[in-house]
Write a protein that holds these residues in place. Structure first.
Motif, PDB file in Angstrom:
ATOM      1  N   THR A   1       0.857  -1.179   0.000  1.00  0.00           N
ATOM      2  CA  THR A   1       0.000   0.000   0.000  1.00  0.00           C
ATOM      3  C   THR A   1       0.897   1.234   0.000  1.00  0.00           C
ATOM      4  O   THR A   1       2.110   1.134   0.234  1.00  0.00           O
ATOM      5  CB  THR A   1      -0.974   0.011   1.208  1.00  0.00           C
ATOM      6  N   MET A   2       0.315   2.387  -0.270  1.00  0.00           N
ATOM      7  CA  MET A   2       1.065   3.635  -0.286  1.00  0.00           C
ATOM      8  C   MET A   2       0.674   4.461   0.935  1.00  0.00           C
ATOM      9  O   MET A   2      -0.501   4.512   1.303  1.00  0.00           O
ATOM     10  CB  MET A   2       0.781   4.426  -1.562  1.00  0.00           C
ATOM     11  N   THR A   3       1.667   5.080   1.550  1.00  0.00           N
ATOM     12  CA  THR A   3       1.430   5.980   2.677  1.00  0.00           C
ATOM     13  C   THR A   3       2.014   7.347   2.329  1.00  0.00           C
ATOM     14  O   THR A   3       2.688   7.497   1.308  1.00  0.00           O
ATOM     15  CB  THR A   3       2.109   5.464   3.962  1.00  0.00           C
ATOM     16  N   ALA A   4       1.803   8.305   3.205  1.00  0.00           N
ATOM     17  CA  ALA A   4       2.380   9.634   3.004  1.00  0.00           C
ATOM     18  C   ALA A   4       3.910   9.570   3.019  1.00  0.00           C
ATOM     19  O   ALA A   4       4.577  10.416   2.429  1.00  0.00           O
ATOM     20  CB  ALA A   4       1.885  10.587   4.087  1.00  0.00           C
TER      21      ALA A   4
ATOM     22  N   VAL B   1      -1.110   2.881  -5.926  1.00  0.00           N
ATOM     23  CA  VAL B   1      -0.809   1.641  -5.204  1.00  0.00           C
ATOM     24  C   VAL B   1       0.504   1.074  -5.734  1.00  0.00           C
ATOM     25  O   VAL B   1       0.668   0.923  -6.948  1.00  0.00           O
ATOM     26  CB  VAL B   1      -1.946   0.610  -5.374  1.00  0.00           C
ATOM     27  N   PRO B   2       1.464   0.750  -4.854  1.00  0.00           N
ATOM     28  CA  PRO B   2       2.725   0.177  -5.326  1.00  0.00           C
ATOM     29  C   PRO B   2       2.512  -1.227  -5.891  1.00  0.00           C
ATOM     30  O   PRO B   2       1.959  -2.093  -5.223  1.00  0.00           O
ATOM     31  CB  PRO B   2       3.598   0.097  -4.062  1.00  0.00           C
TER      32      PRO B   2
ATOM     33  N   GLU C   1      -7.098   2.509   2.092  1.00  0.00           N
ATOM     34  CA  GLU C   1      -8.324   2.320   1.309  1.00  0.00           C
ATOM     35  C   GLU C   1      -8.041   1.484   0.059  1.00  0.00           C
ATOM     36  O   GLU C   1      -8.952   0.917  -0.524  1.00  0.00           O
ATOM     37  CB  GLU C   1      -8.924   3.672   0.926  1.00  0.00           C
ATOM     38  N   ARG C   2      -6.774   1.438  -0.338  1.00  0.00           N
ATOM     39  CA  ARG C   2      -6.352   0.667  -1.511  1.00  0.00           C
ATOM     40  C   ARG C   2      -5.120  -0.144  -1.152  1.00  0.00           C
ATOM     41  O   ARG C   2      -4.264   0.316  -0.395  1.00  0.00           O
ATOM     42  CB  ARG C   2      -6.019   1.603  -2.687  1.00  0.00           C
ATOM     43  N   PHE C   3      -5.013  -1.338  -1.707  1.00  0.00           N
ATOM     44  CA  PHE C   3      -3.844  -2.187  -1.505  1.00  0.00           C
ATOM     45  C   PHE C   3      -3.759  -3.180  -2.657  1.00  0.00           C
ATOM     46  O   PHE C   3      -4.721  -3.359  -3.407  1.00  0.00           O
ATOM     47  CB  PHE C   3      -3.887  -2.914  -0.149  1.00  0.00           C
ATOM     48  N   ALA C   4      -2.604  -3.820  -2.783  1.00  0.00           N
ATOM     49  CA  ALA C   4      -2.414  -4.851  -3.800  1.00  0.00           C
ATOM     50  C   ALA C   4      -1.826  -6.089  -3.141  1.00  0.00           C
ATOM     51  O   ALA C   4      -0.957  -5.991  -2.276  1.00  0.00           O
ATOM     52  CB  ALA C   4      -1.490  -4.357  -4.908  1.00  0.00           C
TER      53      ALA C   4
END
Length: 174
Positions: A31-34, A110-111, A73-76
């Motif tokens: 997932t992506m964070t700040a 999303v990474p 809220e989004r992930f892979a």
């Protein structure tokens, strides 16, 4: 010889060993964070529903990375191939293992890891408290898969499945 026990604090190791008898596939969830991308190795991945397309995975609450996944809220979910043992180890011990992986953000940030056997790009659908884990359900927005064998985890070891091939019977002409 099998030994029965009541799961609890004094038998935690035995409980882990019993669970380890069940082979599971190995994934890396991202997932992506700040602060940038975060990843975690997980073998607690499962399909839930075909219609709508839902999957789940369980995030351990202890790692520092947990908050990022709980809030995401989004992930892979990336299903690893049998030759990606070191990759699994890297993400199991460090959420910043991206330095050792080729990746790029998708259109939603999303990474996405370049090397994988299968991919499930998800939107978080539900979260359920489950003891020392949180079950995270994702609606699959995009899926893909390649060919090859997946990486398996069993009894604390990584490995792979070797299919048992049965010889086709031959017709005996008499």
């Amino acid at each position: 010889m099998a030994q029965s026990f009541v799961p609890g604090p004094s038998t935690e190791r035995s409980f882990r060993d019993a669970l380890g008898c069940f082979s599971s596939g190995v994934t890396v969830v991202t997932t992506m964070t700040a602060d940038g991308p975060v990843g975690m190795t997980a073998n607690s991945f499962s399909s839930v529903s075909l219609a709508p397309p839902l999957i789940l995975w369980s995030a351990a609450k202890a790692p520092r990375r947990y908050r990022a996944f709980f809030a995401a809220e989004r992930f892979a979910v990336h299903v690893l191939a049998r030759n990606q043992q070191q990759f699994a180890r890297n993400f199991a011990t460090a959420g910043d293992a991206f330095e050792q992986a080729e990746w790029a953000p998708n259109d939603d940030g999303v990474p996405i890891l370049a090397e994988r056997l299968a991919l499930f790009d998800c939107k978080t659908s539900a979260r359920y408290d489950a003891g020392d884990h949180t079950i995270i359900v994702g609606q699959v927005l995009l899926a893909e898969h390649g060919s090859g064998a997946g990486l398996i985890f069993e009894q604390g070891e990584y490995g792979h499945f070797t299919p048992f091939k049965v010889a086709k019977p031959t017709l005996n002409s008499a």
